[in-house]
Scaffold this motif. Sequence first.
Motif, PDB file in Angstrom:
ATOM      1  N   ARG A 122      74.295   5.647   5.048  1.00 52.12           N
ATOM      2  CA  ARG A 122      75.354   5.535   6.073  1.00 52.12           C
ATOM      3  C   ARG A 122      75.820   6.642   6.828  1.00 52.12           C
ATOM      4  O   ARG A 122      76.029   6.612   7.923  1.00 52.12           O
ATOM      5  CB  ARG A 122      76.704   5.012   5.170  1.00 52.12           C
ATOM      6  N   TRP A 123      75.923   7.798   6.010  1.00 53.96           N
ATOM      7  CA  TRP A 123      76.004   9.036   6.516  1.00 53.96           C
ATOM      8  C   TRP A 123      74.707   9.750   7.328  1.00 53.96           C
ATOM      9  O   TRP A 123      74.647  10.259   8.313  1.00 53.96           O
ATOM     10  CB  TRP A 123      76.919  10.147   5.775  1.00 53.96           C
ATOM     11  N   THR A 124      73.762   9.769   6.154  1.00 59.13           N
ATOM     12  CA  THR A 124      72.583  10.789   6.677  1.00 59.13           C
ATOM     13  C   THR A 124      71.692   9.979   7.707  1.00 59.13           C
ATOM     14  O   THR A 124      71.197  10.915   8.344  1.00 59.13           O
ATOM     15  CB  THR A 124      71.856  10.916   5.323  1.00 59.13           C
ATOM     16  N   GLY A 125      71.982   8.680   7.893  1.00 61.76           N
ATOM     17  CA  GLY A 125      71.120   8.143   8.736  1.00 61.76           C
ATOM     18  C   GLY A 125      71.855   7.899   9.915  1.00 61.76           C
ATOM     19  O   GLY A 125      71.405   7.302  11.058  1.00 61.76           O
ATOM     20  N   GLY A 126      73.282   7.981   9.815  1.00 64.67           N
ATOM     21  CA  GLY A 126      73.863   7.804  10.986  1.00 64.67           C
ATOM     22  C   GLY A 126      74.098   6.608  11.495  1.00 64.67           C
ATOM     23  O   GLY A 126      73.914   5.778  12.396  1.00 64.67           O
ATOM     24  N   TYR A 127      74.515   5.554  10.523  1.00 65.39           N
ATOM     25  CA  TYR A 127      74.644   3.971  11.026  1.00 65.39           C
ATOM     26  C   TYR A 127      75.977   4.103  12.185  1.00 65.39           C
ATOM     27  O   TYR A 127      76.947   4.661  11.945  1.00 65.39           O
ATOM     28  CB  TYR A 127      75.295   3.424   9.846  1.00 65.39           C
ATOM     29  N   ASP A 128      75.463   3.523  13.244  1.00 66.39           N
ATOM     30  CA  ASP A 128      76.456   3.324  14.376  1.00 66.39           C
ATOM     31  C   ASP A 128      77.068   1.995  14.518  1.00 66.39           C
ATOM     32  O   ASP A 128      76.556   0.823  14.619  1.00 66.39           O
ATOM     33  CB  ASP A 128      75.578   3.185  15.500  1.00 66.39           C
ATOM     34  N   TRP A 129      78.466   1.978  13.939  1.00 64.78           N
ATOM     35  CA  TRP A 129      79.446   0.694  14.124  1.00 64.78           C
ATOM     36  C   TRP A 129      79.468   0.118  15.388  1.00 64.78           C
ATOM     37  O   TRP A 129      79.547  -1.029  15.266  1.00 64.78           O
ATOM     38  CB  TRP A 129      80.688   0.970  13.337  1.00 64.78           C
TER      39      TRP A 129
END
Length: 196
Positions: A122-129
């Motif tokens: 969620r953080w390391t891959g940078g999920y874009d909400w």
Amino acid sequence: MGRLSAGVLAVAAAVSAVAFTVQPVQAADERPPLPDATDEAFNEECLAVHNLYRARHGAPPLALDDAAVAHAMDRARIASAQDGGTLPPGPRGWGENRFWFATYENEPASCEEAVRLWYEERWTGGYDWNRPGYSPDTGSFTQVVWKSTDTLGCGRAAGRPAGEESYRTYIVCAYGPAGNVIGRFRANVGEPIGEG
């Protein structure tokens, strides 16, 4: 379990996939599979950790499924026979997260560690909400919290391959129905509840 020990040889690899068809593969570097290290306590741990993270995103709890456990055990066995835990595609219908880990200690990695690493995408891959969708960098995370998935089963193979110094763990979790369906991310990957 908590932190990783100082005896860590390699950083765990977390991979997600929605598999389509089984292709027979006989790799030149294939080795005998490692022993099964799956038991009821392991799957109960997997279930509890998944449901903890799912609750943070408004996803309903998963239930353990015997067919998913059997499938995941088979996939972990196959992964343990491959160098680096690579797997041929699996049968259509299952979502899948994979983890492999190497250490000098003679103890298999926990499911808590695997699921934590998948979730941290969620953080390391940078999920874009703002632009929800599939990315190989966040696909394990999105499968963990996918709201339409309702069943889970995990398998673990662990041991010291012949001639190797490191103790290896291969964990595969199977999800039904599979997540990461294109066009359904906004409805199935909820933003975190209670975070500012």
